[in-house]
Design a protein around this motif. Structure first.
Motif, mmCIF file in Angstrom:
data_model
loop_
_atom_site.group_PDB
_atom_site.id
_atom_site.type_symbol
_atom_site.label_atom_id
_atom_site.label_comp_id
_atom_site.label_asym_id
_atom_site.label_seq_id
_atom_site.Cartn_x
_atom_site.Cartn_y
_atom_site.Cartn_z
ATOM 1 N N GLU A 38 -4.144 -2.067 5.305
ATOM 2 C CA GLU A 38 -5.593 -2.179 5.193
ATOM 3 C C GLU A 38 -6.272 -0.999 5.881
ATOM 4 O O GLU A 38 -5.668 -0.276 6.672
ATOM 5 N N GLY A 39 -7.564 -0.834 5.582
ATOM 6 C CA GLY A 39 -8.357 0.197 6.229
ATOM 7 C C GLY A 39 -8.015 1.587 5.735
ATOM 8 O O GLY A 39 -7.504 1.788 4.623
ATOM 9 N N PHE A 40 -8.301 2.572 6.591
ATOM 10 C CA PHE A 40 -8.080 3.960 6.210
ATOM 11 C C PHE A 40 -6.599 4.250 6.002
ATOM 12 O O PHE A 40 -6.230 5.105 5.181
ATOM 13 N N ALA A 41 -5.728 3.529 6.726
ATOM 14 C CA ALA A 41 -4.288 3.729 6.541
ATOM 15 C C ALA A 41 -3.876 3.395 5.114
ATOM 16 O O ALA A 41 -3.055 4.084 4.503
ATOM 17 N N GLY A 42 -4.467 2.323 4.558
ATOM 18 C CA GLY A 42 -4.178 1.974 3.173
ATOM 19 C C GLY A 42 -4.697 3.014 2.209
ATOM 20 O O GLY A 42 -4.045 3.322 1.189
ATOM 21 N N VAL A 43 -5.896 3.576 2.498
ATOM 22 C CA VAL A 43 -6.455 4.635 1.647
ATOM 23 C C VAL A 43 -5.551 5.861 1.677
ATOM 24 O O VAL A 43 -5.290 6.480 0.638
ATOM 25 N N TRP A 44 -5.070 6.195 2.873
ATOM 26 C CA TRP A 44 -4.170 7.342 2.997
ATOM 27 C C TRP A 44 -2.864 7.097 2.232
ATOM 28 O O TRP A 44 -2.377 7.983 1.534
ATOM 29 N N ASP A 45 -2.309 5.893 2.371
ATOM 30 C CA ASP A 45 -1.072 5.573 1.653
ATOM 31 C C ASP A 45 -1.273 5.699 0.142
ATOM 32 O O ASP A 45 -0.408 6.209 -0.580
ATOM 33 N N ARG A 46 -2.431 5.229 -0.321
ATOM 34 C CA ARG A 46 -2.695 5.299 -1.757
ATOM 35 C C ARG A 46 -2.849 6.747 -2.201
ATOM 36 O O ARG A 46 -2.372 7.129 -3.275
ATOM 37 N N PHE A 47 -3.542 7.549 -1.403
ATOM 38 C CA PHE A 47 -3.707 8.969 -1.715
ATOM 39 C C PHE A 47 -2.346 9.658 -1.813
ATOM 40 O O PHE A 47 -2.075 10.395 -2.777
ATOM 41 N N VAL A 48 -1.474 9.391 -0.839
ATOM 42 C CA VAL A 48 -0.151 10.018 -0.832
ATOM 43 C C VAL A 48 0.688 9.541 -2.010
ATOM 44 O O VAL A 48 1.358 10.332 -2.683
#
Length: 424
Positions: free
Chosen positions: A82-92
């Motif tokens: 969740e949060g920005f970590a999830g956004v980063w994971d999705r981006f990667v």
């Protein structure tokens, strides 16, 4: 008809170049902002829009050129942070997918490629129509206003309207361009389809990942189906044959006590016990047929389908062409799928006749079931088609349904398999 439609379809594919160029610009801009963190937030939604456009391309190319293109994207993970970590994971995850960069290459190259492939016939025809317009009077208007134009190698100026030679050459060129456009339409649409499969199709990595995901899903469905089948067998045994056998045991015990005291009553109970044993045997036979019919094991799926067709309330015609037998699990899946479809036809279709075509072609067991009913069948509404799809999906089989209102209903099954020799 295909030659008439192909140029128009190519033109419509060419129109997709405009949103493609816009998305290419937005995507490149989003990646340029990654260092400012803004790009990390922008890239995933832009990539989702891009994939949506690519799905439109795949659908149109498949329907219009006959070149089927599978969706190539790697499967999403089961869970995300969740949060920005999830956004980063999705981006990667999205950025590391090879299909993402193939999509970008398509966005950049297709606006040019489509002009020389799918869309070219339309523009040839349009140029031919323009030539006929020049010969019909537009050339004279342009020349009369002092303008200068060329149609191919023919100059349109001066006394063009009074020069039959130039008008004749214009008509010949216009005819050549128009005919070339109609004749080249299907072939250039096919070339465009192969170009689409080259970039928009799956890579080996994504194909392997999608294959693993499919096998995982079908394995889980197969386990669930097997568990449900075991529960059904247990329930049928408990409520049917087992209950009768228990009752027979109790009756035999009573007979044992009545043999000396009341022989007539004992004989009556023996007759009832014999009837119960016959019913229990019939129930066990029905249960065995539901698990694996003897005719399927002995004669194969072709004869098993013919056997159920003979007992069906509708008039069923069966046409088979099998040079051998599929493996037993495939035979069983195909047989029960056909049995379920025939049951649906009897219950819901309002049909009088059913035709079954069962044959083996190109490594596929193909079964087509057609009825002359009212149509309107869907995968919803408890018709069991979804269950059939899951059953054959275990073997990488596919089910296609065509059931327009008013009929007919056509259900097609395809199961990849190998056949044993007839002797085996």
């Amino acid at each position: 008809m295909t030659r008439l439609r192909a140029p128009w379809r190519g033109f419509r594919l060419g129109l997709l170049a405009f949103p493609a160029m816009v998305l290419a610009s937005v995507l490149i801009t989003s990646y340029s902002l990654v260092a400012n963190v803004v790009g990390i937030l922008l890239v995933p939604p832009v990539l989702m829009l891009t994939r949506g456009l690519m799905d439109v391309y795949r659908d149109l190319i498949g329907r219009w050129s006959g070149v089927r293109i599978e969706r190539p994207y790697l499967p999403d993970p089961a869970e995300e942070r969740e949060g920005f970590a999830g956004v980063w994971d999705r981006f990667v995850r999205l950025s590391s997918d090879p299909a993402t960069w193939r999509d970008l290459a398509w966005l950049l190259a297709d606006p040019i490629v489509v002009l020389f492939t799918a869309a070219l016939p339309f523009y040839l025809i349009a140029y031919g129509i323009w030539g006929f317009g020049l010969a019909a009077g537009m050339g004279g208007v342009i020349a009369g206003l002092g303008g200068t134009d060329y149609y191919g190698f023919v100059p349109v100026n001066g006394d063009y309207a009074n020069d039959p030679t130039r008008i004749g050459f214009t008509i010949v060129l216009a005819t050549v361009f128009t005919v070339a456009g109609f004749l080249s339409g299907p072939k250039l649409l096919g070339v465009y389809g192969r170009w689409g499969r080259l970039l928009l199709g799956p890579t080996e990595r994504s194909r392997l990942a999608l294959r693993v995901q499919h096998l995982t899903e079908t394995r889980s469905e197969a386990v669930d189906a097997s568990a449900a089948e075991l529960r059904r067998i247990e329930r049928d045994l408990h409520d049917g044959a087992q209950a009768r056998l228990v009752a027979m045991g109790m009756t035999l015990g009573a007979i044992e006590h009545l043999l000396d005291k009341d022989p007539a009553k004992a004989r009556l109970l023996l007759a009832e016990t014999r009837q119960s044993s016959a019913k229990a045997l019939n129930e066990l036979r029905d249960l065995v047929r539901g698990i694996h019919p003897p005719v399927l094991a002995d004669r194969g799926v072709a004869d098993a389908v013919k056997a159920i067709a003979l007992d069906h309330p509708l008039k069923v015609e069966v046409d088979t062409d099998l040079p051998g037998r599929p493996h037993p699990p495939v035979e069983s899946a195909a047989f029960f799928a056909v049995s379920e479809i025939l049951t649906n036809a009897a219950k819901h279709s309002g049909a009088d006749r059913v035709w079954i075509d069962l044959r083996y072609e190109d490594g596929m067991l193909r079964i087509t079931v057609t009825d002359d009913g009212r149509g309107g069948a869907t995968f919803e509404g408890g018709t069991g088609l979804r269950g059939i799809e899951r059953r054959i999906g275990t073997f990488d089989g596919v089910l296609a349904l065509n059931s327009p209102p008013g009929g007919p209903t056509i259900v097609t099954l395809e199961l990849p398999c190998e056949l044993s020799s007839p002797r085996t």
